[in-house]
Design a protein around this motif. Structure first.
Motif, mmCIF file in Angstrom:
data_model
loop_
_atom_site.group_PDB
_atom_site.id
_atom_site.type_symbol
_atom_site.label_atom_id
_atom_site.label_comp_id
_atom_site.label_asym_id
_atom_site.label_seq_id
_atom_site.Cartn_x
_atom_site.Cartn_y
_atom_site.Cartn_z
ATOM 1 N N ARG A 263 0.865 -1.022 0.033
ATOM 2 C CA ARG A 263 -0.039 0.096 -0.032
ATOM 3 C C ARG A 263 1.024 1.369 0.107
ATOM 4 O O ARG A 263 0.445 2.235 -0.601
ATOM 5 C CB ARG A 263 -1.057 0.108 1.305
ATOM 6 N N ASP A 264 1.834 1.274 0.653
ATOM 7 C CA ASP A 264 2.735 2.463 0.895
ATOM 8 C C ASP A 264 3.572 2.792 -0.550
ATOM 9 O O ASP A 264 3.802 3.902 -1.042
ATOM 10 C CB ASP A 264 3.826 2.089 2.159
ATOM 11 N N ILE A 265 4.075 1.528 -1.156
ATOM 12 C CA ILE A 265 5.011 1.937 -2.187
ATOM 13 C C ILE A 265 3.970 1.448 -3.477
ATOM 14 O O ILE A 265 4.805 1.559 -4.678
ATOM 15 C CB ILE A 265 6.304 0.917 -2.181
ATOM 16 N N GLY A 266 2.845 1.271 -3.354
ATOM 17 C CA GLY A 266 2.119 0.880 -4.480
ATOM 18 C C GLY A 266 2.321 1.942 -5.838
ATOM 19 O O GLY A 266 2.138 1.538 -7.027
ATOM 20 N N ASN A 267 2.280 3.364 -5.615
ATOM 21 C CA ASN A 267 2.173 4.371 -6.734
ATOM 22 C C ASN A 267 3.831 4.909 -6.937
ATOM 23 O O ASN A 267 3.665 5.754 -7.552
ATOM 24 C CB ASN A 267 1.328 5.433 -6.105
ATOM 25 N N LEU A 268 4.609 4.009 -6.329
ATOM 26 C CA LEU A 268 6.145 4.611 -6.596
ATOM 27 C C LEU A 268 6.625 4.298 -7.839
ATOM 28 O O LEU A 268 6.375 3.031 -8.670
ATOM 29 C CB LEU A 268 7.124 3.650 -5.700
ATOM 30 N N ALA A 269 6.894 5.369 -8.488
ATOM 31 C CA ALA A 269 7.680 5.234 -9.948
ATOM 32 C C ALA A 269 9.284 5.187 -9.677
ATOM 33 O O ALA A 269 9.822 6.212 -9.760
ATOM 34 C CB ALA A 269 7.149 6.378 -10.819
ATOM 35 N N ALA A 270 9.699 4.133 -9.373
ATOM 36 C CA ALA A 270 11.176 3.782 -9.197
ATOM 37 C C ALA A 270 11.992 3.897 -10.470
ATOM 38 O O ALA A 270 11.416 3.368 -11.522
ATOM 39 C CB ALA A 270 11.203 2.445 -8.602
ATOM 40 N N ALA A 271 12.981 4.685 -10.362
ATOM 41 C CA ALA A 271 13.937 4.459 -11.531
ATOM 42 C C ALA A 271 14.783 3.372 -11.784
ATOM 43 O O ALA A 271 15.222 2.856 -12.647
ATOM 44 C CB ALA A 271 15.176 5.712 -11.208
ATOM 45 N N ASP A 272 15.114 2.458 -10.568
ATOM 46 C CA ASP A 272 15.731 1.137 -10.549
ATOM 47 C C ASP A 272 15.314 0.433 -9.561
ATOM 48 O O ASP A 272 14.615 0.731 -8.498
ATOM 49 C CB ASP A 272 17.251 1.601 -10.474
ATOM 50 N N LEU A 273 15.720 -0.998 -9.008
ATOM 51 C CA LEU A 273 15.476 -1.860 -8.447
ATOM 52 C C LEU A 273 15.807 -1.288 -6.889
ATOM 53 O O LEU A 273 15.269 -1.822 -6.027
ATOM 54 C CB LEU A 273 15.982 -3.182 -8.837
ATOM 55 N N GLY A 274 17.115 -0.701 -6.904
ATOM 56 C CA GLY A 274 17.795 -0.238 -5.755
ATOM 57 C C GLY A 274 16.480 0.836 -5.177
ATOM 58 O O GLY A 274 16.551 0.770 -3.774
ATOM 59 N N GLN A 275 15.914 1.442 -5.918
ATOM 60 C CA GLN A 275 14.982 2.618 -5.104
ATOM 61 C C GLN A 275 13.870 1.905 -4.565
ATOM 62 O O GLN A 275 13.338 2.109 -3.261
ATOM 63 C CB GLN A 275 14.464 3.482 -6.252
#
Length: 80
Positions: free
Chosen positions: A36-48
């Protein structure tokens, strides 16, 4: 496994659970909170993504009432 269970039946109690029972796993509640917390995260890479998940898990580690709530959601008892 059956032989072991039969050989130790005097002290071992086995409960057969369904093969897929997410409602009986407290970890499912924890992962639900993380997703729920990271569901809308637009990550640049796997590390993020990794850092975001670790950060949320670290926050939950210190919120024991939330963890207890995940256990209570299973209707299982924690006998101490």
């Amino acid at each position: 496994m059956r032989e072991f269970i039969d050989a130790n039946a005097e002290w071992l109690t086995v409960f057969q659970l369904p093969t897929f029972a997410p409602d009986l796993k407290p970890t499912e509640g924890v992962w639900s909170l993380v997703r729920r917390d990271i569901g809308n995260l637009a990550a640049a890479d796997l590390g993020q993504i990794t850092r975001a998940v670790k950060r949320k898990l670290k926050m939950l580690q210190y919120r024991t009432e939330v963890i207890d709530g995940c256990l209570a959601g299973t209707d299982l008892a924690l006998d101490l």
